[in-house]
Scaffold this active site. Structure first.
Site, PDB file in Angstrom:
ATOM      1  N   ASP A 205       3.498  -3.447   2.177  1.00 44.75           N
ATOM      2  CA  ASP A 205       2.302  -3.130   1.384  1.00 44.75           C
ATOM      3  C   ASP A 205       1.151  -2.862   2.360  1.00 44.75           C
ATOM      4  O   ASP A 205       1.405  -2.473   3.499  1.00 44.75           O
ATOM      5  CB  ASP A 205       2.016  -4.265   0.388  1.00 44.75           C
ATOM      6  CG  ASP A 205       1.276  -3.761  -0.851  1.00 44.75           C
ATOM      7  OD1 ASP A 205       0.190  -3.190  -0.673  1.00 44.75           O
ATOM      8  OD2 ASP A 205       1.758  -3.937  -1.985  1.00 44.75           O
TER       9      ASP A 205
ATOM     10  N   HIS B  48       1.209   0.377   3.797  1.00 42.09           N
ATOM     11  CA  HIS B  48       0.376   1.232   2.948  1.00 42.09           C
ATOM     12  C   HIS B  48      -1.001   1.496   3.555  1.00 42.09           C
ATOM     13  O   HIS B  48      -1.905   1.923   2.868  1.00 42.09           O
ATOM     14  CB  HIS B  48       0.240   0.617   1.550  1.00 42.09           C
ATOM     15  CG  HIS B  48       1.529   0.583   0.785  1.00 42.09           C
ATOM     16  ND1 HIS B  48       1.640   0.129  -0.494  1.00 42.09           N
ATOM     17  CD2 HIS B  48       2.785   0.960   1.150  1.00 42.09           C
ATOM     18  CE1 HIS B  48       2.896   0.220  -0.903  1.00 42.09           C
ATOM     19  NE2 HIS B  48       3.612   0.706   0.083  1.00 42.09           N
TER      20      HIS B  48
END
Ligand SMILES: *[C@@H]1O[C@H](CO)[C@@H](O)[C@H](O)[C@H]1NC(C)=O
Length: 391
Positions: free
Chosen positions: A217, A240
């Site tokens: 993430d 991310h």
């Protein structure tokens, strides 16, 4: 009389000084019953060592030697008499591999209301692969625990710590002031769910330096109420990217301001530098943010502002973000985009982004020119800017 007072002060000084040196204490967790065999539950040894350190006034080191120490959830609870506790880790700490043990507890290693704590070295292994598999299978699973959490704490140092395979976020800094993280290594699979590397919220004067973050993430996520944050020299990927937000989930929300993110390398990440807010009414804001010197290597969305975040179109369809985004500078950002749209600035029609500045931005897509897609955004460009169809 003056001489006596002086003498008294000198004696007091010497006494304080020598007693501080004399009393500096090291507590080896093995002496509290911890076993470096990776199998014996050593939770109580850590709890006892912490209790001793916390109630002492002498500078205290809790020492974790080489070996693998299995521990369940540990709450390192303040307030302490002690404002100088160091936890020095040469070995590794392992979370229980059965995710039901700590998976509903929020955090695995949790520091609450402490002042002057340093964590130096070591590996924190959350053993999260089982929980990730459970989540991916669509079964009902615990939310998962953060490997290392600090809340309501001041004057914290986290140096040279490796965080592996956390069930959820790796490191969370919440309601803290004056926190320095450096030489952090985060490692988890690129497809591991919700395993943000470092999350900061409701905190001030946090510095994150010289770290390497590979996870599933956000490498670093910056939540509401973050001020005076400095991030420098970070390698991110997989992951991310670096994200301010999600902001604006709540209507009443403290803003984010004065954030510097400099000298970053993003490799194969979903985003580079991103600001995102929910498409919902909110009094939150993001202002005075500098993204400087970033290298993008095959990044899907190198520069993003998304004010229409609404996962699964739930609780926000048709609404616009109330979060005001202003004074955001992108300076010296270059490299390759993995998609044609390298710059995506998608702001709220009600609160357009203002004061966006693109300076020396050079992004390409498959050695062609990339494009920008911008809505409700106002700003300027300077130097060489490609793509340059935003303002
Ligand atoms: C912004 O934050 C930095 C630390 O990251 C601090 O040194 C600086 O004084 C802050 N600036 C303002 C205007 O508060």
């Amino acid at each position: 009389m003056a001489r006596i007072v002086l003498l008294h002060a000198l004696v007091l000084f010497l006494f304080t000084f020598t007693s501080a040196i004399a009393e500096a204490v090291t507590l080896n967790v093995v002496n509290f019953g911890a076993k470096p065999d990776g199998e014996t539950d050593s939770t109580n040894a850590f709890v006892s060592a912490w209790g001793r350190a916390c109630s002492s006034t002498a500078p205290t080191t809790i020492y974790v030697p080489l070996g693998r120490f299995l521990v369940g959830k540990v709450v390192f609870k303040g307030r302490c008499n002690n404002k100088g506790i160091t936890i020095r880790i040469d070995g590794a700490m392992l979370a229980p591999s059965n995710y039901d043990v700590i998976g509903n507890g929020g955090n695995w290693l949790f520091f609450d209301d402490v002042d002057g704590v340093s964590i130096i070295g070591g590996v924190l292994d959350g053993q999260g692969t089982g929980l990730w598999a459970c989540k991916r299978s669509g079964k009902t699973c615990p939310t998962g625990a953060t490997n290392l959490g600090f809340t309501n704490s001041n004057n914290i140092v986290i140096n040279g710590v490796t965080s592996l395979n956390s069930q959820m976020f790796h490191i969370v800094i919440d309601r803290c002031n004056n926190v320095k993280l450096q030489g952090i290594k985060v490692s988890a699979a690129g497809n591991s769910p919700n395993t943000d590397g470092i999350h900061v919220q409701l905190s001030s004067t946090v510095t994150i330096l010289n770290s390497n973050i590979a996870t599933g993430d956000d490498c670093i996520s910056i939540g509401p109420g973050t001020t005076n944050l400095w991030i420098e020299n970070i390698a991110c990927g997989p992951g991310h990217g670096i994200s301010v937000g999600s902001l604006g989930k709540e209507f009443q929300e403290p803003g984010v301001q004065n954030v510097t993110v400099k000298t970053m390398t993003f490799t194969g990440t979903e985003n580079g530098v991103r600001i995102k807010s929910w498409g919902r009414p909110s009094n939150g804001f993001a202002r005075n943010i500098l993204f400087q010197h970033a290298t993008m290597v095959n990044v899907q969305n190198p520069i993003v502002i998304d004010q229409n975040y609404c996962p699964h179109e739930k609780n926000c369809p048709g609404q616009v973000s109330g979060v005001e985004v202003s004074n955001v500078i992108y300076q010296d950002i270059y490299g390759t985009s993995a998609t044609e749209i390298a710059v995506k600035i998608n702001c709220s029609p009600k609160y357009p982004c203002i004061g966006i500045s693109l300076e020396d931005v050079m992004l390409t897509y498959e050695s062609k020119q990339a494009v920008a897609s911008c809505n409700h955004a106002g700003g300027i460009t300077s130097g060489v800017v490609q793509p340059n169809n935003c303002f």
